[in-house]
Design a protein around this motif. Structure first.
Motif, short mmCIF file in Angstrom:
data_model
loop_
_atom_site.label_atom_id
_atom_site.label_comp_id
_atom_site.label_asym_id
_atom_site.label_seq_id
_atom_site.Cartn_x
_atom_site.Cartn_y
_atom_site.Cartn_z
N ARG A 151 0.83 -1.20 0.00
CA ARG A 151 0.00 0.00 0.00
C ARG A 151 0.87 1.25 0.00
N PRO A 152 0.33 2.39 -0.47
CA PRO A 152 1.08 3.64 -0.37
C PRO A 152 1.26 4.04 1.09
N LEU A 153 2.34 4.74 1.39
CA LEU A 153 2.64 5.15 2.76
C LEU A 153 1.91 6.47 3.05
N VAL A 154 0.62 6.36 3.29
CA VAL A 154 -0.22 7.55 3.40
C VAL A 154 0.15 8.43 4.59
N ARG A 155 0.74 7.84 5.64
CA ARG A 155 1.06 8.62 6.83
C ARG A 155 2.51 9.11 6.86
N ALA A 156 3.28 8.78 5.85
CA ALA A 156 4.69 9.21 5.83
C ALA A 156 4.83 10.73 5.94
N VAL A 244 -9.65 6.23 20.63
CA VAL A 244 -8.29 5.88 20.24
C VAL A 244 -8.16 5.93 18.72
N ILE A 245 -6.96 6.26 18.25
CA ILE A 245 -6.59 6.13 16.84
C ILE A 245 -5.46 5.12 16.78
N PRO A 246 -5.75 3.84 16.51
CA PRO A 246 -4.68 2.83 16.47
C PRO A 246 -3.83 3.03 15.22
N ALA A 247 -2.59 3.45 15.39
CA ALA A 247 -1.73 3.75 14.24
C ALA A 247 -0.27 3.71 14.68
N ASN A 248 0.32 2.54 14.63
CA ASN A 248 1.73 2.36 14.98
C ASN A 248 2.61 3.25 14.11
N HIS A 249 3.67 3.83 14.71
CA HIS A 249 4.60 4.66 13.95
C HIS A 249 5.17 3.93 12.74
N HIS A 250 5.22 2.60 12.79
CA HIS A 250 5.82 1.82 11.71
C HIS A 250 4.81 1.26 10.72
N HIS A 251 3.54 1.55 10.90
CA HIS A 251 2.51 1.10 9.95
C HIS A 251 2.02 2.32 9.18
N LEU A 252 2.88 2.82 8.28
CA LEU A 252 2.58 4.05 7.56
C LEU A 252 1.54 3.85 6.48
N GLU A 253 1.25 2.60 6.14
CA GLU A 253 0.18 2.32 5.16
C GLU A 253 -1.21 2.51 5.77
#
Length: 636
Positions: A151-156, A244-253
């Protein structure tokens, strides 16, 4: 004035060509709605009259005929658009946000924005089904596109200015609104938007979005001041520990999404390989199935494979939704399934490894303490949670306290470092109505509530897992006690199942409980499939479970009074009232299934012209058409 355009509302006439029958150009609204000319004793004649009326309108030379022809030819269209802040509302230094959304344009020109967890795949599937359905063919069953494995790294871009990233709750408590918070605000608010072709229609119950948003060809611009969910509201709920917003720093997709009482009710789906089944490609296919039918999060419960890390990495890279795990499963695998060899160091390393991979939330059964084991022993079913059972076995083997409870500070520190949310697990959830609401269940809930407060104090996001099997009259009690003991932390429940005797139909028995507890404030529901208690779910079971739970979640949102939830229902009601069958299919949770049910008992010609009746009542006794007479007589 009629509520509906006259060319949509017109009813068939038996004597269209008789001297007394008005011509299409001169007939009044009252005449077109006159059902008295239908042969009530002859179904075939009535249907023939209906088709003759349709043909007369289609091939006539009046302006109305052209309108009817356009109406018949129009079909609903689905496409992907971007939801953005209106240009005047964006600060110069703000991150440019584009939230993907599904825009459904109905055959009458109405436009409804529909929340989708995987817009590209959803739109492609909907377009494929629409194309097949409107050609009057029986669609193929496998209509979902192949999922992307990267997937694209939408959160990068969000990390460009973050020297040392913090957790979402740390930012929120410091008064900072993050791009993730703005993203979910746009995402939740867009579900509230609709563009009506006839603004005056249903104005008392169904307001359009003219002052809230601008509908452009590929973009929907929302004004911050008019949003139903604002970024500040999101920040406040997260800071209080209520969302909560579950979003690990390493799951940029991962595309940011929010779990909380004040937001749309979310649905989780479980996937997972075992030592005797599945592969990476098969698990990616399961993920595809889950996304296609709307899973807001997915839990990977894989066990017994030598390549668990490789499999999980593939799932994370392919997933635009948060991925959760139960780390104790892999910990037990690493010690060969021997609870005697399971210890904190092994468990801790698994947690670190999975956090490094990008897992967004962990189910940790830290509230199952040693003092509650005697109460679990008094149950009929005992401990039915797999994770709870592993923890209890380890505790008894070593005669020690629960290692997750004893080392909770270390656990929180790992989660804070990566912004992994803790899903505080219900290892003592009741597995039978007989065991519901006992001392073991509620004792663990009290323990979890204390741990939830510790999470807030240490900057860790958390939510609470719930039962299990609970009789219907005690479902509300479970929600209220969770809010009391856990200080308003989001509740995430398996059902609850309201009876034990629904074998083969437990997606239904649990959806009843899920709707009820969702109505009272539960933030996320874990789906149950028809195979629950009986077998490993098949792909069809996964589909049925998800559709059932998306309906349950939507019904809960209606009951909670969330304005966002009403758009689809109002659009469906208007489509039914005007016999726009293909619009009804497009608005359904499973378009293909709705079409096939309708088509199975309709004549081919009736399908071609979207008949103004269905096979339940036929053209002679259709109550919707009777309503046209009421409107013609009483509504000015």
């Amino acid at each position: 004035m009629l509520l509906f355009p006259r060319y949509i509302c017109s009813a068939p006439h038996e004597e269209r060509n008789s001297p007394s029958a008005p011509s299409p150009a001169t007939e009044s609204a009252a005449d077109t709605l006159d059902l008295s000319k239908i042969h009530y004793d002859d179904l075939a004649a009535a249907k023939a009259a209906h088709r003759a009326a349709k043909q007369a309108k289609l091939h006539g030379n009046t302006a109305e005929s052209s309108a009817v022809a356009a109406q018949v030819k129009a079909v609903p269209q689905t496409k992907a658009v971007s939801v953005v802040f209106a240009p005047d509302d964006v600060a110069a230094d703000a991150t440019a946000l584009k939230v993907p959304y599904e825009l459904l344009t109905l055959s009458n020109g109405e436009q409804v924005l529909r929340y989708s967890v995987d817009v590209e795949a959803t739109v492609a599937a909907a377009q494929q089904v629409t194309a097949v359905v409107t050609r009057k063919e029986v669609p193929v069953k496998d209509n979902t596109p192949t999922i992307k494995k990267q997937r694209p790294l939408v959160r990068a871009p969000f990390y460009a200015t973050r020297a040392t990233p913090k957790t979402q709750i740390e930012y929120a408590q410091a008064g900072v609104i993050t791009p993730e918070m703005e993203y979910v605000a746009l995402r939740e608010s867009a579900a509230n938007l609709v563009h009506l072709g006839e603004q005056r229609d249903f104005a008392d119950k169904f307001l359009g979005s003219d002052e809230i948003a601008t509908f452009l060809d590929q973009e929907i611009q929302i004004k911050r001041s008019k949003m139903s969910v604002t970024p500040e509201m999101v920040r406040e709920e997260i800071a209080a520990g209520h969302a909560v917003i579950p979003a690990n720093h390493h799951h940029l997709e991962c595309e940011p999404m929010i779990i909380g009482k004040k937001f749309l009710t979310k649905v989780n789906a479980n996937i997972g390989a075992s030592a005797v089944s599945s592969s990476v490609d098969e698990e990616i296919a399961k993920l595809q199935m889950a996304l296609a039918y709307g899973a807001d999060t997915v839990m990977d419960l894989s066990t017994g494979l030598p390549s668990l890390m490789e499999l999980r990495t593939a799932i994370l890279r392919a997933s635009p939704v948060p991925i959760g795990t139960v780390p104790v499963y892999e910990a037990l695998d690493r010690v060969g399934g021997d609870a005697n060899a399971l210890n904190w160091e092994v468990f801790k390393q698994v947690i670190i490894d999975q956090a490094e991979q990008g897992v967004d939330y962990f189910t940790i059964h830290a509230g199952l303490t040693a003092d509650l084991l005697p109460f679990a022993a008094q149950r009929l079913m005992g401990i039915v949670s797999r994770g709870g059972g592993i923890m209890a076995s380890c505790m008894m083997q070593h005669d020690e306290e629960n290692m997750a409870y004893a080392h909770f500070d270390e656990l929180m520190e790992i989660c804070r470092r990566y912004d992994v949310a803790l899903s505080l697990g219900d290892g003592l959830r009741p597995g039978a109505i007989y065991d519901a609401c006992d001392r073991a269940q509620y004792g663990e809930l009290e323990n979890i509530g204390k741990l939830a407060l510790r999470c807030r104090e240490h900057g860790v996001q958390c939510f609470i897992e719930g039962p299990g099997h609970v009789p219907l009259h005690r479902v509300q009690e479970n929600q209220e006690l969770e809010e009391k003991y856990c200080h308003g932390a989001p509740f995430y429940t398996l059902g609850p199942l309201v009876t034990d005797v629904g074998a083969g139909f437990d997606h239904i028995t649990s959806a009843i409980g899920g709707t009820t507890i969702g109505m009272h404030g539960t933030a996320m529901l874990c789906y149950v499939t028809p195979s629950e208690h009986l077998a490993l779910p098949t792909p069809e079971d996964v589909k049925q479970g998800l559709i059932t739970y998306k309906i349950a979640a939507h019904a809960a949102d209606l009951a909670k009074g969330l304005e966002q939830a009403y758009n689809l229902d109002h659009a469906m009601s208007r489509a039914r009232a005007t016999f726009r069958w293909y619009d009804q299919f497009a608005l359904s949770f499973d378009m293909q299934h709705a079409y096939e049910v309708w088509r199975a008992q309709m004549d081919e010609e009736d399908c071609v012209h979207e008949a103004s009746f269905c096979s339940m009542c036929g053209p002679r006794f259709c109550p919707i058409r009777l309503n046209r007479r009421l409107q013609s007589k009483y509504i000015a």
